[in-house]
Write a protein that holds these residues in place. Structure first.
Motif, short mmCIF file in Angstrom:
data_model
loop_
_atom_site.label_atom_id
_atom_site.label_comp_id
_atom_site.label_asym_id
_atom_site.label_seq_id
_atom_site.Cartn_x
_atom_site.Cartn_y
_atom_site.Cartn_z
N MET A 1 -2.39 -16.77 55.71
CA MET A 1 -1.80 -18.00 55.20
C MET A 1 -0.65 -18.41 56.12
O MET A 1 0.20 -17.58 56.47
N LYS A 2 -0.62 -19.67 56.52
CA LYS A 2 0.40 -20.17 57.44
C LYS A 2 1.08 -21.39 56.84
O LYS A 2 0.42 -22.26 56.25
N VAL A 3 2.41 -21.47 56.98
CA VAL A 3 3.16 -22.59 56.42
C VAL A 3 4.17 -23.10 57.44
O VAL A 3 4.61 -22.38 58.33
N ALA A 4 4.52 -24.37 57.29
CA ALA A 4 5.53 -24.99 58.14
C ALA A 4 6.92 -24.52 57.73
O ALA A 4 7.16 -24.15 56.57
N LYS A 5 7.83 -24.54 58.68
CA LYS A 5 9.20 -24.09 58.40
C LYS A 5 9.84 -24.91 57.28
O LYS A 5 10.52 -24.36 56.39
N GLU A 6 9.62 -26.23 57.28
CA GLU A 6 10.22 -27.09 56.26
C GLU A 6 9.70 -26.72 54.87
O GLU A 6 10.46 -26.70 53.89
N ASP A 7 8.39 -26.46 54.78
CA ASP A 7 7.82 -26.07 53.49
C ASP A 7 8.37 -24.72 53.04
O ASP A 7 8.62 -24.50 51.85
N ALA A 8 8.54 -23.80 53.99
CA ALA A 8 9.07 -22.47 53.64
C ALA A 8 10.50 -22.58 53.12
O ALA A 8 10.88 -21.86 52.18
N ARG A 9 11.31 -23.46 53.70
CA ARG A 9 12.68 -23.65 53.22
C ARG A 9 12.68 -24.17 51.79
O ARG A 9 13.39 -23.66 50.93
N ARG A 10 11.91 -25.22 51.53
CA ARG A 10 11.87 -25.80 50.19
C ARG A 10 11.34 -24.78 49.18
O ARG A 10 11.84 -24.68 48.06
N PHE A 11 10.32 -24.04 49.59
CA PHE A 11 9.77 -23.00 48.72
C PHE A 11 10.84 -21.98 48.35
O PHE A 11 11.01 -21.63 47.17
N LEU A 12 11.54 -21.48 49.35
CA LEU A 12 12.48 -20.39 49.10
C LEU A 12 13.60 -20.83 48.18
O LEU A 12 13.98 -20.11 47.24
N VAL A 13 14.15 -22.03 48.40
CA VAL A 13 15.22 -22.53 47.54
C VAL A 13 14.70 -22.76 46.12
O VAL A 13 15.37 -22.42 45.13
N ALA A 14 13.50 -23.32 46.00
CA ALA A 14 12.94 -23.59 44.67
C ALA A 14 12.63 -22.31 43.91
O ALA A 14 12.97 -22.18 42.73
N ARG A 15 12.00 -21.32 44.56
CA ARG A 15 11.63 -20.11 43.84
C ARG A 15 12.85 -19.22 43.56
O ARG A 15 12.83 -18.36 42.69
N GLN A 16 13.95 -19.48 44.26
CA GLN A 16 15.20 -18.81 43.95
C GLN A 16 15.95 -19.51 42.82
O GLN A 16 17.08 -19.14 42.49
N LEU A 17 15.32 -20.53 42.23
CA LEU A 17 15.90 -21.26 41.09
C LEU A 17 17.18 -21.99 41.49
O LEU A 17 18.09 -22.15 40.68
N LEU A 18 17.23 -22.45 42.75
CA LEU A 18 18.40 -23.16 43.25
C LEU A 18 18.11 -24.62 43.56
O LEU A 18 18.98 -25.32 44.07
N GLY A 19 16.91 -25.06 43.29
CA GLY A 19 16.54 -26.44 43.59
C GLY A 19 15.91 -27.12 42.38
O GLY A 19 14.70 -27.10 42.25
N PRO A 20 16.72 -27.73 41.51
CA PRO A 20 18.18 -27.86 41.61
C PRO A 20 18.91 -26.65 41.06
O PRO A 20 18.36 -25.83 40.34
N ALA A 21 20.20 -26.56 41.42
CA ALA A 21 21.05 -25.48 40.92
C ALA A 21 21.32 -25.68 39.44
O ALA A 21 21.21 -26.79 38.91
N ARG A 22 21.65 -24.58 38.78
CA ARG A 22 22.06 -24.59 37.38
C ARG A 22 21.06 -25.33 36.49
O ARG A 22 21.42 -26.06 35.58
N SER A 23 19.78 -25.13 36.77
CA SER A 23 18.74 -25.89 36.07
C SER A 23 18.11 -25.16 34.90
O SER A 23 17.40 -25.77 34.10
#
Length: 412
Positions: A1-23
């Protein structure tokens, strides 16, 4: 499985429950949801800006109150156990973290044999005790800096590391030790697990906590206490981290991933594959990140994925620090845009901002949505700190004008 850097950034922030914060919805259930997602939350004694685990939860749970975590602790729904470090884990998973074998910590007990025998006998006889309930004793064990440590404290900690004792209670950083059978329900301890099963669970927990870590941890201790990379006769019973990882891949629990522009293979847990394939667009949102937050564990990844160089300077002499002593990275959308060094002054009801740094090229006033998102994060931090005023350092007139001081109250 291969992903673009931009997608990996959005994924990591979202799965860390930080996108959005305090949600996440507030209350104890919000705390349990973070633990369900991350598996464990690392503890740390420093609390100048708030306790580390509270900062992790504050960044993810709306209106987070440290009393929610304390309440779950008192009700034995969450407990302390060693994972990457001393951590909060769901009580239901305690048996998987109670690894009963460690050459390193057994050596501490062997080196302090007489002290260890007396300490364990007294805990068994008297019940929960702290290191201060014993006379200080010397021994050969030393701390990270080569200084001798209290042998009583060393053996109590070693007994926790190998599951003979547990941390039954604490007041601040003052720990009370007891036999787990005395303070945890029988059903929590009833699981009959092999060392292999425990190590595999702990290996998976590190991938759950971070979300996109590789195979090595890059010297940040991500896979510490899981044994050697490969089978070694000095560690009998330990299959090796590489074998554990491959087993998790074969079981379908981990999925290998290649990220454009990031060296080395990465892994995601099975339940995160859909999110990685279609990461969301992240709304304007700011979070302040603890130095022990799992999103900053892999500092090499921070550099290659976020172009953000980060080193905790907690143990760096002041004259050698580049930034500050307890500095929190600032997340905005899917970017790390700066660093903030706050101090909570409970007596004065203030939050002192010792320093604020923006990454090269980041301009707060020209970044759509950032000013209000930063104000919202500061308001939330004031509520968390139970303070009503921000004190900015001299020379921060621009920040004072943009983000406010006394007008930025916790009640807004």
């Amino acid at each position: 499985m291969k992903v673009a850097k931009e997608d990996a950034r959005r994924f990591l922030v979202a799965r860390q429950l930080l996108g959005p914060a305090r949600s996440l919805a507030g209350g104890p259930q919000g705390v349990l949801e973070v633990l369900r997602r991350l598996g464990s939350i690392q503890l740390d004694p420093v609390e100048m800006a708030g306790r580390s685990h509270d900062l992790v939860l504050h960044a993810r749970v709306a209106g987070y109150d440290p009393a929610w975590c304390d309440d779950l602790y008192e009700r034995r729904e969450i407990v302390e156990a060693y994972n990457k470090g001393l951590s909060l884990v769901p009580a239901s998973e305690f048996a998987w973290f109670r690894v009963r074998r460690s050459a390193r910590w057994q050596q501490v007990l062997d080196d302090n044999q007489d002290v260890a025998k007396r300490v364990l006998e007294r805990v068994r006889a008297d019940g929960r005790l702290s290191s201060s309930d014993f006379e200080r004793e010397s021994g050969p064990t030393k701390d990270w800096f080569g200084a001798p440590v209290n042998a009583v404290r060393a053996v109590l900690d070693a007994y926790v590391r190998i599951g003979v004792l547990g941390i039954a209670e604490r007041e601040g950083n003052h720990r009370q030790y007891d036999l787990p059978e005395r303070f945890l329900p029988a059903e929590v301890l009833a699981h009959d697990l092999t060392l292999h099963e425990q190590l595999r669970h702990k290996m998976l927990s590190r991938y759950r906590a971070h979300g996109l870590v590789g195979a090595t941890g890059h010297g940040e201790g991500i896979f510490e206490f899981l044994g050697p990379a490969n089978p070694d006769p000095r560690y009998p019973g330990f299959p090796g981290r590489n074998a554990l990882r491959e087993e998790l891949v074969e079981l379908g629990e981990l999925v290998p991933v290649a990220v454009d522009g990031v060296s080395g293979k990465r892994y995601v847990v099975r339940d995160d594959v859909d999110l990685l394939q279609a990461p969301p667009e992240l709304p304007p949102s700011v979070a302040f990140i603890s130095p022990h937050d799992p999103i900053v564990w892999d500092r090499k990844l921070l550099g290659s994925l976020f172009d953000f160089e980060y080193v905790s300077e907690l143990y760096v002499p002041q004259h050698k620090r580049h930034w500050g002593w307890y500095v929190l990275p600032i997340v905005f959308r899917d970017c790390l845009v700066g660093r903030i060094e706050p101090r909570v002054d409970s007596a004065e009801g203030t939050v002192q901002i010792l320093a604020l740094w923006w990454e090269d090229g980041f301009e707060p006033r020209r970044t759509e949505g950032f000013i209000e998102a930063m104000r919202d994060a500061l308001r939330a931090y004031l509520r968390f700190a139970k303070a009503d005023r921000i004190d900015w350092p001299s020379g921060s007139g621009t920040e004072r004008r943009l983000f406010g001081t006394t007008a930025l109250t916790a009640g807004e």
